[in-house]
Write an enzyme that holds these catalytic residues in place. Structure first.
Site, PDB file in Angstrom:
ATOM      1  N   ASP A 125      -2.339 -15.751  20.130  1.00  0.00           N
ATOM      2  CA  ASP A 125      -1.798 -16.520  19.097  1.00  0.00           C
ATOM      3  C   ASP A 125      -2.800 -17.537  18.882  1.00  0.00           C
ATOM      4  O   ASP A 125      -3.147 -18.203  19.670  1.00  0.00           O
ATOM      5  CB  ASP A 125      -0.318 -16.953  19.298  1.00  0.00           C
ATOM      6  CG  ASP A 125       0.259 -17.643  17.975  1.00  0.00           C
ATOM      7  OD1 ASP A 125       0.319 -17.218  16.901  1.00  0.00           O
ATOM      8  OD2 ASP A 125       1.023 -18.618  18.231  1.00  0.00           O
ATOM      9  N   TYR A 175      -8.977 -21.824   8.024  1.00  0.00           N
ATOM     10  CA  TYR A 175      -9.253 -22.959   7.809  1.00  0.00           C
ATOM     11  C   TYR A 175     -10.755 -23.103   8.261  1.00  0.00           C
ATOM     12  O   TYR A 175     -11.455 -24.204   8.371  1.00  0.00           O
ATOM     13  CB  TYR A 175      -8.665 -24.016   9.033  1.00  0.00           C
ATOM     14  CG  TYR A 175      -6.986 -24.034   8.748  1.00  0.00           C
ATOM     15  CD1 TYR A 175      -6.705 -24.885   7.944  1.00  0.00           C
ATOM     16  CD2 TYR A 175      -6.082 -23.279   9.292  1.00  0.00           C
ATOM     17  CE1 TYR A 175      -5.245 -25.022   7.577  1.00  0.00           C
ATOM     18  CE2 TYR A 175      -4.928 -23.196   9.184  1.00  0.00           C
ATOM     19  CZ  TYR A 175      -4.251 -24.077   8.134  1.00  0.00           C
ATOM     20  OH  TYR A 175      -3.011 -24.067   8.069  1.00  0.00           O
TER      21      TYR A 175
HETATM   22  P1  ITT Z   1      -2.145 -11.694  13.834  1.00  0.00           P
HETATM   23  O1  ITT Z   1      -1.761 -10.619  12.987  1.00  0.00           O
HETATM   24  O2  ITT Z   1      -3.066 -11.001  15.040  1.00  0.00           O
HETATM   25  O3  ITT Z   1      -0.937 -12.163  14.481  1.00  0.00           O
HETATM   26  P2  ITT Z   1      -2.497 -13.804  12.286  1.00  0.00           P
HETATM   27  O4  ITT Z   1      -3.065 -13.974  10.896  1.00  0.00           O
HETATM   28  O5  ITT Z   1      -0.960 -14.672  12.438  1.00  0.00           O
HETATM   29  O6  ITT Z   1      -2.822 -12.725  13.237  1.00  0.00           O
HETATM   30  P3  ITT Z   1      -3.778 -15.765  14.373  1.00  0.00           P
HETATM   31  O7  ITT Z   1      -2.437 -16.029  15.062  1.00  0.00           O
HETATM   32  O8  ITT Z   1      -4.766 -15.581  14.815  1.00  0.00           O
HETATM   33  O9  ITT Z   1      -3.530 -14.906  12.862  1.00  0.00           O
HETATM   34  O10 ITT Z   1      -3.831 -17.271  13.558  1.00  0.00           O
HETATM   35  C1  ITT Z   1      -2.971 -18.166  12.958  1.00  0.00           C
HETATM   36  C2  ITT Z   1      -3.297 -19.009  11.788  1.00  0.00           C
HETATM   37  O11 ITT Z   1      -4.508 -19.829  12.511  1.00  0.00           O
HETATM   38  C3  ITT Z   1      -4.462 -18.336  10.657  1.00  0.00           C
HETATM   39  O12 ITT Z   1      -3.696 -17.485   9.649  1.00  0.00           O
HETATM   40  C4  ITT Z   1      -5.411 -19.317  10.413  1.00  0.00           C
HETATM   41  O13 ITT Z   1      -4.711 -20.005   9.289  1.00  0.00           O
HETATM   42  C5  ITT Z   1      -5.504 -20.082  11.502  1.00  0.00           C
HETATM   43  N1  ITT Z   1      -6.610 -19.704  12.452  1.00  0.00           N
HETATM   44  C6  ITT Z   1      -6.551 -18.974  13.581  1.00  0.00           C
HETATM   45  N2  ITT Z   1      -7.834 -18.687  14.111  1.00  0.00           N
HETATM   46  C7  ITT Z   1      -8.793 -19.033  13.111  1.00  0.00           C
HETATM   47  C8  ITT Z   1     -10.056 -19.024  12.845  1.00  0.00           C
HETATM   48  O14 ITT Z   1     -10.729 -18.465  14.052  1.00  0.00           O
HETATM   49  N3  ITT Z   1     -10.693 -19.519  11.757  1.00  0.00           N
HETATM   50  C9  ITT Z   1      -9.865 -20.022  11.135  1.00  0.00           C
HETATM   51  N4  ITT Z   1      -8.536 -20.029  10.894  1.00  0.00           N
HETATM   52  C10 ITT Z   1      -7.912 -19.696  12.009  1.00  0.00           C
END
Ligand code: ITT
Length: 204
Positions: A72, A157
């Site tokens: 996460d 982001y």
């Molecule tokens: P899962 O299906 O694997 O749960 P998710 O889309 O919920 O993936 P994450 O938990 O990895 O995505 O990330 C949550 C949010 O945080 C994601 O929607 C982005 O807005 C931000 N985020 C996380 N990692 C990022 C990255 O490497 N670059 C840019 N934004 C990121």
């Protein structure tokens, strides 16, 4: 030779599955959610990245009976006391609206001076085993928020985040260059040896 331990990574994001597969380098057989019987993931109700990663890993164990890994992640802005944090994916209201999320964040930061735009991408990576054992590690990529989005790689982001020591946003990096310094890359690289150790998989 005994078969490799099978592990499921609780995500439908193929990029994450491939990244962790590269890091695990053949020590375990890594499956994605598309490779197991489908289930509807529950809401991410945890107060921290670690809580949510553990919750997702334990849920995957319950549904598949296999050892599981989950992550996460999100962006924590210093001037906002660590928000959007666990709400990063749905900051503007609905899950995964990347452009609306970053535009809302920029509006909220409009009056914050440039010198106070420090931030970090944070990732918690967790494993859970059918016998109840679990573990979680954290990785962070420090940097700052910039007001003009730049670049088209990555997601979320990335267009408004400049990693420490660089002049480009993380959306202007290749995926290999981002993996080398990213919060997720760091967390996965920390978790991998721990996972191989608890599973008794092949090392090195
Ligand atoms: P899962 O299906 O694997 O749960 P998710 O889309 O919920 O993936 P994450 O938990 O990895 O995505 O990330 C949550 C949010 O945080 C994601 O929607 C982005 O807005 C931000 N985020 C996380 N990692 C990022 C990255 O490497 N670059 C840019 N934004 C990121």
């Amino acid at each position: 030779m005994s078969p490799l331990p099978r592990v499921v990574l609780a995500t439908r994001n193929l990029g994450k599955v491939e990244e962790l597969r590269r890091i695990l380098d053949g020590s375990v057989e890594l499956l994605g959610l598309d490779d197991v019987e489908s289930y509807e993931p529950g809401p991410e109700t945890g107060a921290t990245f670690a809580d949510n990663a553990l919750l997702k890993a334990r849920e995957a164990v319950q549904h598949t009976g296999l050892p599981a890994v989950a992550d996460d992640s999100g962006l924590a802005v210093d001037a906002m006391n660590g928000m959007p944090g666990v709400l990063s994916a749905r900051w503007a209201g609905q899950h995964g609206q990347d452009r609306a999320n970053l535009e809302l964040l920029l509006q909220q930061l409009a009056d914050v001076p440039d010198g106070r735009l420090g931030a970090g991408f944070v990732c918690a990576a967790a494993y859970a085993l059918p016998d109840g054992r679990s573990g979680v590690v954290l990785g962070e990529m420090r940097g700052r928020v910039v007001r003009e989005p730049r670049g088209s790689n990555g997601f979320g982001y990335d267009p408004i985040f400049v990693p420490e020591g660089l002049d480009v946003t993380s959306a202007e990096l290749t995926s290999d260059d981002k993996d080398a310094i990213s919060h997720r890359g760091k967390a996965f690289r920390l978790l991998a040896p721990e996972l191989v150790e608890v599973l008794g998989g092949r090392r090195g």
